[in-house]
Design a protein around this motif. Structure first.
Motif, PDB file in Angstrom:
ATOM      1  N   PHE A 175      13.698 127.283  65.888  1.00  0.00           N
ATOM      2  CA  PHE A 175      12.475 127.860  65.322  1.00  0.00           C
ATOM      3  C   PHE A 175      12.094 127.105  64.053  1.00  0.00           C
ATOM      4  CE2 PHE A 175      14.786 130.933  67.707  1.00  0.00           C
ATOM      5  CZ  PHE A 175      13.833 131.680  68.375  1.00  0.00           C
ATOM      6  N   SER A 176      10.832 126.732  63.948  1.00  0.00           N
ATOM      7  CA  SER A 176      10.307 126.250  62.670  1.00  0.00           C
ATOM      8  C   SER A 176       9.849 127.466  61.877  1.00  0.00           C
ATOM      9  CB  SER A 176       9.112 125.321  62.910  1.00  0.00           C
ATOM     10  OG  SER A 176       8.383 125.146  61.703  1.00  0.00           O
ATOM     11  N   LEU A 177      10.111 127.452  60.572  1.00  0.00           N
ATOM     12  CA  LEU A 177       9.656 128.534  59.697  1.00  0.00           C
ATOM     13  C   LEU A 177       8.634 127.987  58.698  1.00  0.00           C
ATOM     14  CD1 LEU A 177      13.186 130.120  59.069  1.00  0.00           C
ATOM     15  CD2 LEU A 177      11.501 130.787  60.783  1.00  0.00           C
ATOM     16  N   LEU A 189      12.776 121.942  75.664  1.00  0.00           N
ATOM     17  CA  LEU A 189      11.522 122.557  76.106  1.00  0.00           C
ATOM     18  C   LEU A 189      10.661 122.869  74.898  1.00  0.00           C
ATOM     19  CD1 LEU A 189      12.861 125.103  78.752  1.00  0.00           C
ATOM     20  CD2 LEU A 189      11.765 122.877  79.161  1.00  0.00           C
ATOM     21  N   VAL A 190       9.366 122.764  75.057  1.00  0.00           N
ATOM     22  CA  VAL A 190       8.448 123.126  73.965  1.00  0.00           C
ATOM     23  C   VAL A 190       7.529 124.227  74.479  1.00  0.00           C
ATOM     24  CG1 VAL A 190       6.618 122.322  72.440  1.00  0.00           C
ATOM     25  CG2 VAL A 190       8.524 120.807  72.998  1.00  0.00           C
ATOM     26  N   HIS A 191       7.625 125.384  73.883  1.00  0.00           N
ATOM     27  CA  HIS A 191       6.816 126.530  74.315  1.00  0.00           C
ATOM     28  C   HIS A 191       5.490 126.481  73.544  1.00  0.00           C
ATOM     29  CE1 HIS A 191      10.391 127.669  76.370  1.00  0.00           C
ATOM     30  NE2 HIS A 191      11.002 128.215  75.338  1.00  0.00           N
ATOM     31  N   ILE A 213       3.440 116.991  74.682  1.00  0.00           N
ATOM     32  CA  ILE A 213       2.523 117.619  73.715  1.00  0.00           C
ATOM     33  C   ILE A 213       3.362 118.501  72.806  1.00  0.00           C
ATOM     34  CG2 ILE A 213       0.458 119.026  73.397  1.00  0.00           C
ATOM     35  CD1 ILE A 213      -0.406 118.296  76.211  1.00  0.00           C
ATOM     36  N   THR A 214       3.568 118.019  71.607  1.00  0.00           N
ATOM     37  CA  THR A 214       4.392 118.730  70.633  1.00  0.00           C
ATOM     38  C   THR A 214       4.170 118.101  69.265  1.00  0.00           C
ATOM     39  OG1 THR A 214       6.639 119.513  70.134  1.00  0.00           O
ATOM     40  CG2 THR A 214       6.460 117.262  70.986  1.00  0.00           C
ATOM     41  N   ASP A 215       4.838 118.663  68.273  1.00  0.00           N
ATOM     42  CA  ASP A 215       4.867 118.053  66.943  1.00  0.00           C
ATOM     43  C   ASP A 215       5.933 116.952  66.946  1.00  0.00           C
ATOM     44  OD1 ASP A 215       4.242 118.576  63.878  1.00  0.00           O
ATOM     45  OD2 ASP A 215       6.407 118.295  64.061  1.00  0.00           O
ATOM     46  N   LEU A 216       5.765 115.963  66.102  1.00  0.00           N
ATOM     47  CA  LEU A 216       6.740 114.864  66.074  1.00  0.00           C
ATOM     48  C   LEU A 216       8.138 115.365  65.689  1.00  0.00           C
ATOM     49  CD1 LEU A 216       6.935 111.852  66.667  1.00  0.00           C
ATOM     50  CD2 LEU A 216       6.718 111.448  64.212  1.00  0.00           C
ATOM     51  N   GLY A 217       8.178 116.542  65.056  1.00  0.00           N
ATOM     52  CA  GLY A 217       9.473 117.134  64.687  1.00  0.00           C
ATOM     53  C   GLY A 217      10.393 117.382  65.868  1.00  0.00           C
ATOM     54  N   THR A 218       9.843 117.455  67.071  1.00  0.00           N
ATOM     55  CA  THR A 218      10.709 117.590  68.257  1.00  0.00           C
ATOM     56  C   THR A 218      11.363 116.248  68.589  1.00  0.00           C
ATOM     57  OG1 THR A 218       9.009 119.121  69.108  1.00  0.00           O
ATOM     58  CG2 THR A 218      10.758 118.481  70.634  1.00  0.00           C
ATOM     59  N   GLU A 232      15.599 125.199  73.564  1.00  0.00           N
ATOM     60  CA  GLU A 232      14.227 125.736  73.565  1.00  0.00           C
ATOM     61  C   GLU A 232      13.622 125.533  72.181  1.00  0.00           C
ATOM     62  OE1 GLU A 232      13.424 129.616  75.603  1.00  0.00           O
ATOM     63  OE2 GLU A 232      15.599 129.754  75.487  1.00  0.00           O
ATOM     64  N   ASP A 233      12.575 124.759  72.093  1.00  0.00           N
ATOM     65  CA  ASP A 233      11.847 124.615  70.829  1.00  0.00           C
ATOM     66  C   ASP A 233      10.809 125.740  70.765  1.00  0.00           C
ATOM     67  OD1 ASP A 233      10.246 124.002  68.697  1.00  0.00           O
ATOM     68  OD2 ASP A 233      10.024 121.873  69.173  1.00  0.00           O
ATOM     69  N   CYS A 234      11.181 126.785  70.017  1.00  0.00           N
ATOM     70  CA  CYS A 234      10.333 127.985  69.912  1.00  0.00           C
ATOM     71  C   CYS A 234       9.541 127.961  68.611  1.00  0.00           C
ATOM     72  CB  CYS A 234      11.192 129.240  69.941  1.00  0.00           C
ATOM     73  SG  CYS A 234      12.291 129.333  71.335  1.00  0.00           S
ATOM     74  N   SER A 236      13.832 122.953  57.880  1.00  0.00           N
ATOM     75  CA  SER A 236      12.569 122.763  58.612  1.00  0.00           C
ATOM     76  C   SER A 236      12.837 122.928  60.102  1.00  0.00           C
ATOM     77  CB  SER A 236      11.992 121.360  58.360  1.00  0.00           C
ATOM     78  OG  SER A 236      12.803 120.374  58.966  1.00  0.00           O
ATOM     79  N   GLY A 237      11.753 122.994  60.867  1.00  0.00           N
ATOM     80  CA  GLY A 237      11.912 123.012  62.317  1.00  0.00           C
ATOM     81  C   GLY A 237      12.508 121.695  62.800  1.00  0.00           C
ATOM     82  N   THR A 238      12.082 120.607  62.180  1.00  0.00           N
ATOM     83  CA  THR A 238      12.632 119.292  62.529  1.00  0.00           C
ATOM     84  C   THR A 238      14.144 119.281  62.291  1.00  0.00           C
ATOM     85  OG1 THR A 238      10.540 118.342  61.772  1.00  0.00           O
ATOM     86  CG2 THR A 238      12.372 116.818  62.077  1.00  0.00           C
ATOM     87  N   ALA A 239      14.539 119.818  61.123  1.00  0.00           N
ATOM     88  CA  ALA A 239      15.974 119.896  60.809  1.00  0.00           C
ATOM     89  C   ALA A 239      16.692 120.780  61.829  1.00  0.00           C
ATOM     90  CB  ALA A 239      16.156 120.453  59.398  1.00  0.00           C
TER      91      ALA A 239
HETATM   92  C1  LIG Z   1       6.665 122.627  68.642  1.00  0.00           C
HETATM   93  C2  LIG Z   1       7.119 122.192  67.287  1.00  0.00           C
HETATM   94  N1  LIG Z   1       8.318 121.618  67.148  1.00  0.00           N
HETATM   95  C3  LIG Z   1       8.777 121.215  65.955  1.00  0.00           C
HETATM   96  C4  LIG Z   1       8.028 121.377  64.820  1.00  0.00           C
HETATM   97  C5  LIG Z   1       8.582 120.863  63.522  1.00  0.00           C
HETATM   98  O1  LIG Z   1       8.686 121.881  62.585  1.00  0.00           O
HETATM   99  P1  LIG Z   1       8.624 121.549  61.006  1.00  0.00           P
HETATM  100  O2  LIG Z   1       7.243 121.149  60.689  1.00  0.00           O
HETATM  101  O3  LIG Z   1       9.022 122.855  60.385  1.00  0.00           O
HETATM  102  O4  LIG Z   1       9.616 120.475  60.763  1.00  0.00           O
HETATM  103  C6  LIG Z   1       6.781 121.983  64.893  1.00  0.00           C
HETATM  104  C7  LIG Z   1       5.957 122.153  63.680  1.00  0.00           C
HETATM  105  O5  LIG Z   1       4.774 122.333  63.700  1.00  0.00           O
HETATM  106  C8  LIG Z   1       6.299 122.399  66.158  1.00  0.00           C
HETATM  107  O6  LIG Z   1       5.096 122.967  66.288  1.00  0.00           O
END
Ligand SMILES: Cc1ncc(COP(=O)(O)O)c(C=O)c1O
Length: 412
Positions: free
Chosen positions: A191-193, A141-143, A95-100, A167-169, A70-73
């Protein structure tokens, strides 16, 4: 088309549904069939995940890529590469997903938030610098929405202070800043996929780097730290989770990567068409690009200006009534307020870790934290544009925005 707003009973600009986005086709299936032919489903022994990592690294022009689940991983892998001391501070975006954020806390580090510029939606070199302390280890960074922050500017600050930049892309695949692909300017790119992203393996993640020491740690980190050496007693080099990407995902990733430049090119053309069509609409402002930045339009975002004589939420509702699906406020509140793990420090058991580690700063997330982000979220409207859409779909979106802005102005 009637001028009466659909929200007041007028005819909506758009009545037909927008084209559905389907990301996988027979190209992915053919790659999947290869996996069936080999019968090897896990990443070790199979070839697809390794081939996907190699192809991803080559496409981005870096020597190393580490796939994960995952992107979180993938962000956790990035932090595993860095191995910051517990109690370190990691500066990131509100402003981002909690996965950051989650991987920062799992590594017993403290997320610290740099404010964003409400016009670019991005942290700035200055806002990052303002948060640096003796305990800062890294910047993530969160793009946001598909266009990069001023990564070069942040790198200049980071170099002076000896910080690592990740860089969180996740929302910003295949997008350049001043000619360089996002994810390759910082020390590590992530990168999250996940299924909504420009390319997807359903769920999945990728971490890239040019640093061989980071790459070596990352490869172990996604595999429990396991030093695989054939038979004999096992050795696990350090504490790490299992984030191994399955072969089926690697297979899909190979096909998706081939499509990525075309996907982004299509989205960019549509996004630029919409921005051009919205020029001169009173009361709204499309996301501003940092100088030299491209946009890949994971979302198309715009703000309602402070001067506009209508409430942003009312604008979004009126736009939805015109048949244009859109959202208002994105995550609603800065991410640290969305997460009990930050806001209430509810982390591991009742420990409050890492906030209770000896010697850590009393990092507070309160109403005064990140005013720019709060302002942005209170005025932010966003919608999907994607590669299954055609220019006429964009023209409908533009017409609806024009209509709503004009109608609401007339009512004010
Ligand atoms: C900016 C950002 N970072 C991290 C994540 C986490 O990715 P994932 O949902 O694949 O764990 C996301 C997912 O939406 C995201 O938009």
């Amino acid at each position: 088309m009637s001028d009466r707003l659909a929200i007041h009973g007028g005819t909506p600009v758009r009545t037909a549904p927008f084209p559905a986005l389907r990301k996988w086709d027979y190209e992915e299936l053919r790659e999947i069939l290869d996996v069936f032919d080999t019968g090897i489903t896990g990443r070790y022994g199979g070839r697809k995940v390794t081939a996907f990592e190699t192809a991803f690294a080559q496409a981005y022009g870096v020597p190393h890529a580490v796939a994960s689940t995952s992107g979180t991983a993938a962000i956790h892998v990035a932090l595993g590469m860095l191995n910051p001391e517990p109690g370190s501070e990691i500066i990131t975006a509100p402003i981002t997903d909690l996965g950051t954020i989650t991987p920062i806390l799992f590594q017993q580090c403290l997320p610290v938030f740099a404010d964003v510029d409400p016009t670019t939606f991005a942290v700035t070199p200055e806002s990052v610098e303002a948060q640096i302390t003796a305990r800062t280890a890294a910047v993530i960074l969160v793009h946001l929405f598909g266009t990069p922050c001023d990564t070069d500017g942040v790198m200049a600050v980071a170099r002076q202070r000896g910080l690592t930049v990740i860089e969180d892309c996740s929302q910003c695949h295949w997008t350049r800043l001043r000619g360089r692909l996002s994810g390759t300017i910082g020390h590590i790119g992530v990168f999250s996929l996940q299924s909504s992203k420009h390319m997807t393996t359903g769920e999945g993640g990728m971490t890239i780097t040019a640093d061989p020491a980071f790459a070596e740690r990352g490869a172990f980190f996604q595999d429990k730290g396991w030093a695989r050496s054939g038979t004999g007693p096992r050795a696990y080099r350090f504490l790490a989770p299992n984030y191994r990407m399955p072969e089926l995902s690697g297979a899909v990733g190979l096909a998706q990567l081939r499509k990525l430049p075309g996907v982004v090119q299509h989205r960019r053309a549509l996004g630029e068409r919409l921005t051009a069509a919205l020029r001169g609409v009173d009361g709204i402002l499309p996301q501003r690009l940092v100088e030299g930045a491209e946009h890949s339009y994971w979302k198309y975002g715009f703000t309602v200006t402070r001067e506009a004589p209508w409430a942003p939420g009312a604008f979004a509702k009126a736009l939805q009534a015109e048949g244009i699906p859109c959202g208002f406020g994105y995550i609603g509140k800065p991410i640290f307020e969305c997460a009990e793990s930050c806001w209430r420090r509810e982390t591991l058991g009742t420990s409050g870790l890492p906030y209770t580690l000896p010697g850590v700063r009393d990092v507070r997330y309160d109403e005064s934290t990140c005013p720019g982000a709060r302002d942005l979220l209170s005025r932010l409207i966003y919608l999907d544009i994607h590669e299954a859409m055609a220019p006429r779909d964009i023209d409908d979106i533009a017409s609806a925005i024009h209509k709503v802005a004009t109608g609401l102005h007339a009512e004010a």
